[in-house]
Design a protein around this motif. Structure first.
Motif, PDB file in Angstrom:
ATOM      1  N   PHE A   1      23.393  27.796 -41.308  1.00  0.00           N
ATOM      2  CA  PHE A   1      22.345  27.377 -40.388  1.00  0.00           C
ATOM      3  C   PHE A   1      21.947  28.524 -39.458  1.00  0.00           C
ATOM      4  N   CYS A   2      22.958  29.196 -38.891  1.00  0.00           N
ATOM      5  CA  CYS A   2      22.691  30.266 -37.920  1.00  0.00           C
ATOM      6  C   CYS A   2      22.170  31.532 -38.576  1.00  0.00           C
ATOM      7  N   SER A   3      22.307  31.646 -39.905  1.00  0.00           N
ATOM      8  CA  SER A   3      21.805  32.841 -40.586  1.00  0.00           C
ATOM      9  C   SER A   3      20.280  32.899 -40.565  1.00  0.00           C
ATOM     10  N   HIS A   4      19.626  31.787 -40.224  1.00  0.00           N
ATOM     11  CA  HIS A   4      18.169  31.759 -40.167  1.00  0.00           C
ATOM     12  C   HIS A   4      17.635  32.282 -38.840  1.00  0.00           C
ATOM     13  N   VAL A   5      18.542  32.521 -37.894  1.00  0.00           N
ATOM     14  CA  VAL A   5      18.114  33.020 -36.583  1.00  0.00           C
ATOM     15  C   VAL A   5      17.647  34.463 -36.715  1.00  0.00           C
ATOM     16  N   SER A   6      16.509  34.788 -36.098  1.00  0.00           N
ATOM     17  CA  SER A   6      16.070  36.183 -36.083  1.00  0.00           C
ATOM     18  C   SER A   6      16.926  36.939 -35.068  1.00  0.00           C
ATOM     19  N   GLY A   7      17.400  38.113 -35.426  1.00  0.00           N
ATOM     20  CA  GLY A   7      18.292  38.852 -34.555  1.00  0.00           C
ATOM     21  C   GLY A   7      19.735  38.651 -34.981  1.00  0.00           C
ATOM     22  N   HIS A   8      20.637  39.267 -34.245  1.00  0.00           N
ATOM     23  CA  HIS A   8      22.053  39.287 -34.637  1.00  0.00           C
ATOM     24  C   HIS A   8      22.826  38.151 -33.982  1.00  0.00           C
ATOM     25  N   VAL A   9      23.503  37.360 -34.814  1.00  0.00           N
ATOM     26  CA  VAL A   9      24.378  36.299 -34.321  1.00  0.00           C
ATOM     27  C   VAL A   9      25.765  36.529 -34.900  1.00  0.00           C
ATOM     28  N   ALA A  10      26.760  36.717 -34.045  1.00  0.00           N
ATOM     29  CA  ALA A  10      28.135  36.959 -34.489  1.00  0.00           C
ATOM     30  C   ALA A  10      28.961  35.699 -34.265  1.00  0.00           C
ATOM     31  N   LEU A  11      29.330  35.029 -35.358  1.00  0.00           N
ATOM     32  CA  LEU A  11      30.159  33.831 -35.269  1.00  0.00           C
ATOM     33  C   LEU A  11      31.606  34.187 -35.588  1.00  0.00           C
ATOM     34  N   THR A  12      32.520  33.627 -34.829  1.00  0.00           N
ATOM     35  CA  THR A  12      33.951  33.827 -35.038  1.00  0.00           C
ATOM     36  C   THR A  12      34.601  32.463 -35.227  1.00  0.00           C
ATOM     37  N   PRO A  13      35.849  32.407 -35.714  1.00  0.00           N
ATOM     38  CA  PRO A  13      36.537  31.110 -35.767  1.00  0.00           C
ATOM     39  C   PRO A  13      36.530  30.403 -34.408  1.00  0.00           C
ATOM     40  N   LYS A  14      36.675  31.169 -33.324  1.00  0.00           N
ATOM     41  CA  LYS A  14      36.672  30.571 -31.986  1.00  0.00           C
ATOM     42  C   LYS A  14      35.315  29.963 -31.660  1.00  0.00           C
ATOM     43  N   SER A  15      34.230  30.687 -31.948  1.00  0.00           N
ATOM     44  CA  SER A  15      32.906  30.152 -31.625  1.00  0.00           C
ATOM     45  C   SER A  15      32.571  28.940 -32.486  1.00  0.00           C
ATOM     46  N   ILE A  16      33.062  28.906 -33.736  1.00  0.00           N
ATOM     47  CA  ILE A  16      32.822  27.736 -34.593  1.00  0.00           C
ATOM     48  C   ILE A  16      33.556  26.522 -34.027  1.00  0.00           C
ATOM     49  N   ASP A  17      34.782  26.729 -33.513  1.00  0.00           N
ATOM     50  CA  ASP A  17      35.502  25.637 -32.842  1.00  0.00           C
ATOM     51  C   ASP A  17      34.746  25.179 -31.602  1.00  0.00           C
ATOM     52  N   GLU A  18      34.182  26.133 -30.858  1.00  0.00           N
ATOM     53  CA  GLU A  18      33.414  25.789 -29.651  1.00  0.00           C
ATOM     54  C   GLU A  18      32.161  25.004 -30.017  1.00  0.00           C
ATOM     55  N   ILE A  19      31.520  25.367 -31.121  1.00  0.00           N
ATOM     56  CA  ILE A  19      30.325  24.644 -31.566  1.00  0.00           C
ATOM     57  C   ILE A  19      30.689  23.218 -31.966  1.00  0.00           C
ATOM     58  N   ARG A  20      31.820  23.050 -32.627  1.00  0.00           N
ATOM     59  CA  ARG A  20      32.252  21.691 -32.996  1.00  0.00           C
ATOM     60  C   ARG A  20      32.508  20.854 -31.749  1.00  0.00           C
ATOM     61  N   ALA A  21      33.187  21.448 -30.743  1.00  0.00           N
ATOM     62  CA  ALA A  21      33.428  20.739 -29.480  1.00  0.00           C
ATOM     63  C   ALA A  21      32.109  20.435 -28.781  1.00  0.00           C
ATOM     64  N   PHE A  22      31.172  21.364 -28.867  1.00  0.00           N
ATOM     65  CA  PHE A  22      29.838  21.198 -28.283  1.00  0.00           C
ATOM     66  C   PHE A  22      29.120  19.993 -28.909  1.00  0.00           C
ATOM     67  N   LEU A  23      29.234  19.855 -30.229  1.00  0.00           N
ATOM     68  CA  LEU A  23      28.590  18.739 -30.929  1.00  0.00           C
ATOM     69  C   LEU A  23      29.248  17.405 -30.594  1.00  0.00           C
ATOM     70  N   LEU A  24      30.544  17.442 -30.286  1.00  0.00           N
ATOM     71  CA  LEU A  24      31.276  16.208 -29.965  1.00  0.00           C
ATOM     72  C   LEU A  24      31.186  15.837 -28.486  1.00  0.00           C
ATOM     73  N   SER A  25      30.548  16.682 -27.690  1.00  0.00           N
ATOM     74  CA  SER A  25      30.440  16.437 -26.253  1.00  0.00           C
ATOM     75  C   SER A  25      29.651  15.159 -25.966  1.00  0.00           C
ATOM     76  N   ARG A  26      29.982  14.524 -24.861  1.00  0.00           N
ATOM     77  CA  ARG A  26      29.271  13.308 -24.457  1.00  0.00           C
ATOM     78  C   ARG A  26      27.957  13.626 -23.748  1.00  0.00           C
ATOM     79  N   LYS A  27      27.714  14.896 -23.441  1.00  0.00           N
ATOM     80  CA  LYS A  27      26.458  15.263 -22.784  1.00  0.00           C
ATOM     81  C   LYS A  27      25.292  14.974 -23.727  1.00  0.00           C
ATOM     82  N   THR A  28      24.232  14.419 -23.172  1.00  0.00           N
ATOM     83  CA  THR A  28      23.079  14.060 -24.007  1.00  0.00           C
ATOM     84  C   THR A  28      22.141  15.238 -24.233  1.00  0.00           C
ATOM     85  N   ASN A  29      22.147  16.204 -23.322  1.00  0.00           N
ATOM     86  CA  ASN A  29      21.317  17.399 -23.482  1.00  0.00           C
ATOM     87  C   ASN A  29      22.139  18.621 -23.105  1.00  0.00           C
TER      88      ASN A  29
END
Length: 234
Positions: free
Chosen positions: A194-222
Protein backbone atom coordinates in the motif's frame (compact mmCIF):
# COMPACT_ATOMS: atom_id res chain seq x y z
CA UNK A 1 30.25 -4.64 -7.37
CA UNK A 2 33.37 -2.49 -7.24
CA UNK A 3 32.89 -1.50 -10.88
CA UNK A 4 29.28 -0.47 -10.13
CA UNK A 5 30.12 1.29 -6.88
CA UNK A 6 28.14 -1.23 -4.82
CA UNK A 7 29.15 -2.24 -1.28
CA UNK A 8 29.83 -5.97 -1.08
CA UNK A 9 29.80 -8.10 2.08
CA UNK A 10 30.56 -11.81 2.34
CA UNK A 11 31.03 -14.53 4.91
CA UNK A 12 33.61 -17.29 4.53
CA UNK A 13 32.37 -20.09 6.78
CA UNK A 14 35.95 -21.39 7.08
CA UNK A 15 36.64 -18.34 9.28
CA UNK A 16 33.87 -19.19 11.76
CA UNK A 17 34.91 -20.15 15.29
CA UNK A 18 35.06 -23.93 15.75
CA UNK A 19 31.91 -23.87 17.91
CA UNK A 20 29.88 -22.29 15.06
CA UNK A 21 31.04 -24.53 12.20
CA UNK A 22 28.86 -27.24 10.69
CA UNK A 23 28.75 -30.26 13.01
CA UNK A 24 28.97 -33.43 10.92
CA UNK A 25 25.66 -35.27 10.79
CA UNK A 26 23.54 -32.28 11.83
CA UNK A 27 20.69 -30.82 9.74
CA UNK A 28 22.62 -28.81 7.16
CA UNK A 29 19.64 -26.65 6.14
CA UNK A 30 18.95 -25.61 9.74
CA UNK A 31 22.64 -24.84 10.40
CA UNK A 32 23.06 -22.90 7.15
CA UNK A 33 19.98 -20.79 7.83
CA UNK A 34 21.20 -19.84 11.29
CA UNK A 35 24.66 -18.89 10.02
CA UNK A 36 23.43 -16.80 7.12
CA UNK A 37 20.75 -14.96 9.11
CA UNK A 38 23.29 -14.12 11.83
CA UNK A 39 25.45 -12.71 9.02
CA UNK A 40 22.52 -10.89 7.39
CA UNK A 41 21.58 -9.27 10.69
CA UNK A 42 25.12 -8.05 11.33
CA UNK A 43 25.29 -6.44 7.85
CA UNK A 44 21.72 -5.11 8.19
CA UNK A 45 22.69 -3.28 11.39
CA UNK A 46 26.09 -2.18 10.06
CA UNK A 47 24.58 -0.66 6.90
CA UNK A 48 21.42 0.70 8.55
CA UNK A 49 19.38 -1.28 6.00
CA UNK A 50 15.65 -0.75 5.53
CA UNK A 51 14.98 -4.26 4.21
CA UNK A 52 16.63 -7.58 3.41
CA UNK A 53 15.81 -9.11 0.02
CA UNK A 54 16.12 -12.90 -0.19
CA UNK A 55 15.80 -15.26 -3.15
CA UNK A 56 13.10 -17.66 -1.95
CA UNK A 57 11.12 -18.85 -4.96
CA UNK A 58 8.05 -20.95 -5.76
CA UNK A 59 9.85 -24.27 -5.17
CA UNK A 60 10.57 -23.13 -1.59
CA UNK A 61 6.85 -22.49 -1.06
CA UNK A 62 5.98 -25.98 -2.31
CA UNK A 63 8.79 -27.50 -0.24
CA UNK A 64 7.60 -25.85 2.98
CA UNK A 65 4.07 -27.10 2.38
CA UNK A 66 5.09 -30.68 1.53
CA UNK A 67 7.48 -30.86 4.51
CA UNK A 68 4.70 -29.69 6.79
CA UNK A 69 2.36 -32.33 5.36
CA UNK A 70 5.01 -34.97 6.10
CA UNK A 71 5.40 -33.66 9.64
CA UNK A 72 9.02 -32.58 9.03
CA UNK A 73 8.28 -28.99 10.07
CA UNK A 74 5.50 -27.37 12.07
CA UNK A 75 5.39 -23.77 10.92
CA UNK A 76 1.69 -23.16 11.45
CA UNK A 77 1.45 -21.60 8.01
CA UNK A 78 1.73 -22.74 4.40
CA UNK A 79 4.23 -21.21 2.04
CA UNK A 80 6.17 -18.01 2.51
CA UNK A 81 4.99 -14.41 2.67
CA UNK A 82 6.24 -11.74 0.24
CA UNK A 83 7.10 -9.59 3.28
CA UNK A 84 7.75 -10.69 6.86
CA UNK A 85 9.78 -9.88 9.95
CA UNK A 86 12.71 -12.15 10.76
CA UNK A 87 14.90 -11.44 13.78
CA UNK A 88 14.03 -7.73 13.73
CA UNK A 89 14.61 -7.36 9.97
CA UNK A 90 12.02 -6.56 7.32
CA UNK A 91 12.48 -9.44 4.86
CA UNK A 92 11.20 -9.15 1.27
CA UNK A 93 10.86 -12.10 -1.14
CA UNK A 94 10.28 -10.76 -4.69
CA UNK A 95 10.76 -14.08 -6.53
CA UNK A 96 7.90 -16.19 -5.14
CA UNK A 97 6.06 -16.31 -8.46
CA UNK A 98 8.92 -18.12 -10.26
CA UNK A 99 10.28 -21.66 -10.00
CA UNK A 100 13.94 -22.65 -9.62
CA UNK A 101 14.01 -23.69 -13.28
CA UNK A 102 12.49 -20.36 -14.36
CA UNK A 103 15.28 -18.49 -12.58
CA UNK A 104 18.07 -20.75 -13.87
CA UNK A 105 16.77 -20.27 -17.42
CA UNK A 106 16.72 -16.50 -16.88
CA UNK A 107 20.30 -16.23 -15.59
CA UNK A 108 21.63 -18.50 -18.35
CA UNK A 109 19.80 -16.50 -21.02
CA UNK A 110 21.18 -13.21 -19.68
CA UNK A 111 24.71 -14.44 -18.90
CA UNK A 112 24.39 -13.92 -15.13
CA UNK A 113 26.83 -16.04 -13.08
CA UNK A 114 25.32 -18.26 -10.37
CA UNK A 115 26.26 -21.15 -8.12
CA UNK A 116 24.56 -24.39 -7.13
CA UNK A 117 27.11 -25.15 -4.41
CA UNK A 118 24.62 -24.99 -1.53
CA UNK A 119 22.40 -27.55 -3.27
CA UNK A 120 25.33 -29.98 -3.47
CA UNK A 121 25.69 -29.81 0.33
CA UNK A 122 21.96 -30.45 0.80
CA UNK A 123 21.89 -33.71 -1.17
CA UNK A 124 21.19 -36.56 1.24
CA UNK A 125 19.14 -34.43 3.63
CA UNK A 126 15.34 -34.39 3.70
CA UNK A 127 15.08 -31.05 1.93
CA UNK A 128 17.70 -31.93 -0.66
CA UNK A 129 15.98 -35.24 -1.42
CA UNK A 130 12.60 -33.55 -1.68
CA UNK A 131 13.89 -30.88 -4.05
CA UNK A 132 15.78 -33.28 -6.30
CA UNK A 133 13.36 -36.19 -6.47
CA UNK A 134 9.93 -34.57 -6.10
CA UNK A 135 9.71 -30.82 -6.67
CA UNK A 136 12.18 -30.68 -9.58
CA UNK A 137 10.10 -33.27 -11.47
CA UNK A 138 6.65 -31.76 -10.94
CA UNK A 139 4.74 -30.80 -14.07
CA UNK A 140 3.03 -27.41 -14.32
CA UNK A 141 -0.31 -29.14 -13.72
CA UNK A 142 0.99 -30.92 -10.60
CA UNK A 143 2.46 -27.68 -9.23
CA UNK A 144 -0.84 -25.88 -9.70
CA UNK A 145 -2.70 -28.73 -8.01
CA UNK A 146 -0.47 -28.43 -4.90
CA UNK A 147 -0.89 -24.65 -4.86
CA UNK A 148 -4.67 -25.04 -5.10
CA UNK A 149 -4.57 -27.52 -2.22
CA UNK A 150 -2.63 -24.96 -0.15
CA UNK A 151 -5.10 -22.21 -1.01
CA UNK A 152 -8.05 -24.44 -0.12
CA UNK A 153 -6.63 -25.15 3.34
CA UNK A 154 -6.32 -21.43 4.04
CA UNK A 155 -9.00 -20.17 1.71
CA UNK A 156 -10.01 -17.22 3.89
CA UNK A 157 -6.51 -15.79 4.21
CA UNK A 158 -5.63 -16.30 0.53
CA UNK A 159 -8.87 -14.73 -0.74
CA UNK A 160 -8.62 -11.80 1.69
CA UNK A 161 -5.00 -11.11 0.73
CA UNK A 162 -5.88 -11.31 -2.98
CA UNK A 163 -8.84 -8.94 -2.56
CA UNK A 164 -6.73 -6.45 -0.60
CA UNK A 165 -4.00 -6.63 -3.24
CA UNK A 166 -6.49 -5.71 -5.95
CA UNK A 167 -7.86 -2.80 -3.91
CA UNK A 168 -4.34 -1.52 -3.16
CA UNK A 169 -3.51 -1.48 -6.87
CA UNK A 170 -6.77 0.28 -7.73
CA UNK A 171 -6.73 3.21 -5.29
CA UNK A 172 -5.63 4.96 -2.13
CA UNK A 173 -8.18 3.56 0.31
CA UNK A 174 -8.45 0.32 2.28
CA UNK A 175 -11.02 -1.12 4.67
CA UNK A 176 -9.49 -1.27 8.16
CA UNK A 177 -11.31 -4.41 9.31
CA UNK A 178 -9.96 -6.40 6.35
CA UNK A 179 -6.41 -5.25 7.12
CA UNK A 180 -6.41 -6.12 10.81
CA UNK A 181 -7.96 -9.53 10.06
CA UNK A 182 -4.73 -10.54 8.30
CA UNK A 183 -2.00 -12.58 10.06
CA UNK A 184 1.15 -10.61 10.92
CA UNK A 185 3.20 -11.39 7.79
CA UNK A 186 0.29 -10.83 5.40
CA UNK A 187 -0.52 -7.57 7.24
CA UNK A 188 3.09 -6.42 6.73
CA UNK A 189 2.91 -7.37 3.03
CA UNK A 190 -0.30 -5.39 2.57
CA UNK A 191 1.03 -2.29 4.36
CA UNK A 192 4.31 -2.32 2.40
CA UNK A 193 2.45 -2.77 -0.88
CA UNK A 194 0.00 0.00 0.00
CA UNK A 195 2.73 2.46 1.02
CA UNK A 196 4.78 1.71 -2.10
CA UNK A 197 2.31 3.88 -4.03
CA UNK A 198 3.37 6.97 -2.08
CA UNK A 199 5.42 9.45 -4.10
CA UNK A 200 8.73 10.03 -2.33
CA UNK A 201 10.65 7.85 0.10
CA UNK A 202 8.85 5.86 2.79
CA UNK A 203 10.98 3.68 5.10
CA UNK A 204 8.96 1.01 6.90
CA UNK A 205 10.49 -1.07 9.69
CA UNK A 206 9.06 -3.92 11.80
CA UNK A 207 8.55 -1.31 14.54
CA UNK A 208 6.63 1.09 12.28
CA UNK A 209 4.45 -1.77 10.98
CA UNK A 210 3.58 -2.64 14.60
CA UNK A 211 2.81 1.05 15.21
CA UNK A 212 0.55 1.12 12.14
CA UNK A 213 -1.34 -1.93 13.40
CA UNK A 214 -1.81 -0.25 16.81
CA UNK A 215 -2.87 2.92 14.97
CA UNK A 216 -5.56 0.98 13.08
CA UNK A 217 -6.81 -0.61 16.32
CA UNK A 218 -7.02 2.75 18.12
CA UNK A 219 -10.39 3.92 19.40
CA UNK A 220 -9.77 7.40 17.98
CA UNK A 221 -12.22 8.15 15.18
CA UNK A 222 -9.89 10.54 13.33
CA UNK A 223 -6.11 10.29 13.37
CA UNK A 224 -3.04 10.46 11.10
CA UNK A 225 0.14 8.38 11.06
CA UNK A 226 3.21 10.09 9.49
CA UNK A 227 4.98 7.97 6.88
CA UNK A 228 7.63 10.57 6.10
CA UNK A 229 7.74 13.80 4.12
CA UNK A 230 4.21 14.88 3.29
CA UNK A 231 2.76 11.34 3.37
CA UNK A 232 0.31 10.18 6.04
CA UNK A 233 -2.03 7.28 6.69
CA UNK A 234 -5.39 8.78 7.67
Amino acid sequence: CEAKGLPFEYLDCATLPESERYPEGADFSFWARRVRYDFFRSVYEKRGAEALFVAHQLDDVLEAYLLEKQGEIKSGKYGLSPVSEVEGMLVVRPLLAWTHNDLVSYVREHGIPYSEQSEIFEIGHTRGDLRKTVIANLSAVEREAILNEMRAKKEGEFSLSKELGQRIDEGEELEIRALIALPRDEFASAVVRFCSHVSGHVALTPKSIDEIRAFLLSRKTNDAYPLGGNAYLI
